[in-house]
Design an enzyme around this catalytic site. Structure first.
Site, PDB file in Angstrom:
ATOM      1  N   LYS A   1      19.865  13.739  10.422  1.00 24.11           N
ATOM      2  CA  LYS A   1      19.259  13.680  11.750  1.00 24.11           C
ATOM      3  C   LYS A   1      18.738  12.267  12.013  1.00 24.11           C
ATOM      4  O   LYS A   1      18.385  11.532  11.088  1.00 24.11           O
ATOM      5  CB  LYS A   1      18.158  14.738  11.899  1.00 24.11           C
ATOM      6  CG  LYS A   1      16.889  14.394  11.223  1.00 24.11           C
ATOM      7  CD  LYS A   1      15.731  15.291  11.631  1.00 24.11           C
ATOM      8  CE  LYS A   1      14.518  14.799  10.846  1.00 24.11           C
ATOM      9  NZ  LYS A   1      13.246  15.298  11.186  1.00 24.11           N
TER      10      LYS A   1
ATOM     11  N   LYS B   1      10.950  15.137   2.134  1.00 22.33           N
ATOM     12  CA  LYS B   1      10.129  13.919   2.167  1.00 22.33           C
ATOM     13  C   LYS B   1       9.597  13.570   0.780  1.00 22.33           C
ATOM     14  O   LYS B   1       9.470  12.400   0.440  1.00 22.33           O
ATOM     15  CB  LYS B   1       8.949  14.089   3.133  1.00 22.33           C
ATOM     16  CG  LYS B   1       9.336  13.946   4.600  1.00 22.33           C
ATOM     17  CD  LYS B   1       8.101  13.738   5.467  1.00 22.33           C
ATOM     18  CE  LYS B   1       8.490  13.601   6.932  1.00 22.33           C
ATOM     19  NZ  LYS B   1       7.308  13.494   7.811  1.00 22.33           N
TER      20      LYS B   1
ATOM     21  N   LYS C   1      12.751   8.372  12.553  1.00 22.02           N
ATOM     22  CA  LYS C   1      11.967   7.141  12.648  1.00 22.02           C
ATOM     23  C   LYS C   1      12.000   6.386  11.335  1.00 22.02           C
ATOM     24  O   LYS C   1      11.845   5.175  11.306  1.00 22.02           O
ATOM     25  CB  LYS C   1      10.494   7.483  12.921  1.00 22.02           C
ATOM     26  CG  LYS C   1      10.176   7.964  14.311  1.00 22.02           C
ATOM     27  CD  LYS C   1       8.651   8.016  14.477  1.00 22.02           C
ATOM     28  CE  LYS C   1       8.230   8.961  15.558  1.00 22.02           C
ATOM     29  NZ  LYS C   1       7.268   9.971  15.063  1.00 22.02           N
TER      30      LYS C   1
HETATM   31  P1  AMP Z   1       8.345  13.227  14.532  1.00 23.86           P
HETATM   32  O1  AMP Z   1       9.098  11.976  14.754  1.00 23.86           O
HETATM   33  O2  AMP Z   1       8.682  13.860  13.211  1.00 23.86           O
HETATM   34  O3  AMP Z   1       6.876  13.121  14.788  1.00 23.86           O
HETATM   35  O4  AMP Z   1       8.910  14.271  15.610  1.00 23.86           O
HETATM   36  C1  AMP Z   1       8.397  14.396  16.896  1.00 23.86           C
HETATM   37  C2  AMP Z   1       9.207  15.389  17.711  1.00 23.86           C
HETATM   38  O5  AMP Z   1      10.532  14.912  17.896  1.00 23.86           O
HETATM   39  C3  AMP Z   1       9.337  16.782  17.054  1.00 23.86           C
HETATM   40  O6  AMP Z   1       9.302  17.766  18.067  1.00 23.86           O
HETATM   41  C4  AMP Z   1      10.702  16.723  16.430  1.00 23.86           C
HETATM   42  O7  AMP Z   1      11.291  17.989  16.271  1.00 23.86           O
HETATM   43  C5  AMP Z   1      11.468  15.880  17.434  1.00 23.86           C
HETATM   44  N1  AMP Z   1      12.589  15.177  16.793  1.00 23.86           N
HETATM   45  C6  AMP Z   1      12.502  14.286  15.770  1.00 23.86           C
HETATM   46  N2  AMP Z   1      13.733  13.849  15.421  1.00 23.86           N
HETATM   47  C7  AMP Z   1      14.614  14.488  16.236  1.00 23.86           C
HETATM   48  C8  AMP Z   1      16.048  14.464  16.374  1.00 23.86           C
HETATM   49  N3  AMP Z   1      16.814  13.693  15.600  1.00 23.86           N
HETATM   50  N4  AMP Z   1      16.603  15.247  17.327  1.00 23.86           N
HETATM   51  C9  AMP Z   1      15.837  16.027  18.119  1.00 23.86           C
HETATM   52  N5  AMP Z   1      14.501  16.102  18.042  1.00 23.86           N
HETATM   53  C10 AMP Z   1      13.882  15.346  17.113  1.00 23.86           C
END
Ligand code: AMP
Ligand code: TRP
Length: 327
Positions: free
Chosen positions: A193, A112, A196
């Site tokens: 991956k 990041k 968002k």
């Molecule tokens: P975040 O969007 O970083 O707040 O992630 C929230 C949750 O979603 C966390 O448990 C991440 O590990 C999961 N997550 C985010 N992106 C992915 C992805 N591409 N595949 C699977 N899990 C994800």
């Protein structure tokens, strides 16, 4: 007493199917065996600057997605991180337990920080706040996507260090990642991956996407050379990602799925993946829209959740301060 699980998502953008299959849906399933505590981690979201109005909206929407996906507020606690002050307090204390070097090794921080000109100090200390979230509740299980593994390992290290240095206050949590959907890749680049923050809307499927958008985005998803439909992340990353999405959406085993698509073309695969996603998301989207019309209900649930969380968190924090000698 039931064992506890704790997890959270940042209100930093619209949710996508990676968040859903990697995190929220496993939480719903695990509610049968664990007491769930699910946080909307808005203090984590401001480790990169967010427009205040967006942050407010995303926070409410995230609460609605938790509920729409099947988190049961009778059984689990849903709350907003900033409503429970012990998170920020223990976060600071854990900055005084963590080593600079171990935070500097966090791969999420490195990737990041690499993309931006200004790196906020909070982005660097982010994992200590996440550790505080988890440790305040004597959590046994942390269900998250694969990308959070290193942060959960650090949380265990910090808890263990604190327990030895001061007093045995913290439970050491275990990581849980789902068998399917722990790492959904970007549709336009199966080596990255799904996230968002990617500038490309076509890279991800949002939870609110219409059936037409889902069909369109899956149709444009990158596939691989050759024609065979087979799960192999090394040589067929694009097709494998579609198969994994299909497995997550249908709950079928990979061997059964490969047999089902044997001899079929990529066109058929893409149509069926889109159909499976539409079928899985439609009822969740309906409930989400319904909940977003009931602002008072959401606010009431979040206030109640904060109260329950505060009671547990304050007790742990009291023991922490006592162990350290904070008068
Ligand atoms: P975040 O969007 O970083 O707040 O992630 C929230 C949750 O979603 C966390 O448990 C991440 O590990 C999961 N997550 C985010 N992106 C992915 C992805 N591409 N595949 C699977 N899990 C994800
Ligand atoms: N860092 C997590 C993410 O970006 C979000 C998070 C914050 C979290 N605190 C947590 C996840 C505690 C699990 C437990 O996905």
């Amino acid at each position: 007493m039931a064992k506890r699980m704790f997890s959270g998502i940042q209100p930093s953008g619209n949710l996508h199917i990676g968040n859903y299959f990697g995190a929220i849906r496993p939480w719903v399933a695990l509610q049968e065996q664990y007491e769930g505590i699910f946080c909307i981690v808005n203090l984590h979201a401001i480790t990169v600057v967010q427009p205040p109005e967006d942050l407010r909206n995303w926070t409410r929407e995230l609460a609605a997605w938790y509920l729409a996906s099947g988190i049961d507020p009778q059984r689990s606690i849903i709350f907003v991180q900033s409503h429970v002050p012990p998170h920020a307090e223990l976060g600071w204390i854990l900055q005084c337990v963590a080593h600079f070097g171990e935070l500097a090794r966090m791969t999420q921080f490195k990737s990041k920080a690499e993309d931006r000109e200004v790196v906020l100090a909070g982005l660097f200390t982010y994992p200590t706040l996440m550790a505080a979230d988890i440790l305040l509740y004597q959590t046994e299980l942390v269900p998250v996507g694969e990308d959070q593994r290193q942060h959960v390992e650090l949380t265990r290290d910090l808890a263990d260090r604190f327990n030895h240095q001061y007093a045995p206050v913290f439970t050491l949590p275990q990581l849980y990642t789902p068998p399917e959907g722990a790492r959904i890749m970007a549709l336009d680049d199966p080596h990255k991956k799904m996230s968002k923050s990617s500038p490309s809307d076509a890279s991800r499927i949002h939870l609110l996407d219409s059936p037409e958008q889902i069909v369109e985005k899956i149709a444009h998803a990158v596939t691989d050379s050759g024609r065979e439909i087979r799960f192999d992340r090394e040589t067929k990353p694009g097709v494998s990602n579609l198969l994994e999405i299909y497995a997550a959406a249908t709950g079928k085993e990979m061997a059964e799925i490969e047999a089902h698509f044997a001899g079929q073309g990529y066109g058929t695969l893409k149509r069926e993946v889109a159909d499976a996603l539409i079928a899985e998301l439609a009822p969740v989207q309906d409930r989400f829209r319904q909940l977003m019309r009931e602002n008072d209900l959401l606010d009431h649930l979040l206030a109640e959740g904060a109260q329950k969380a505060q009671a547990i968190a304050a007790e742990t924090l009291r023991r922490v301060k006592d162990a350290i000698g904070l008068l």
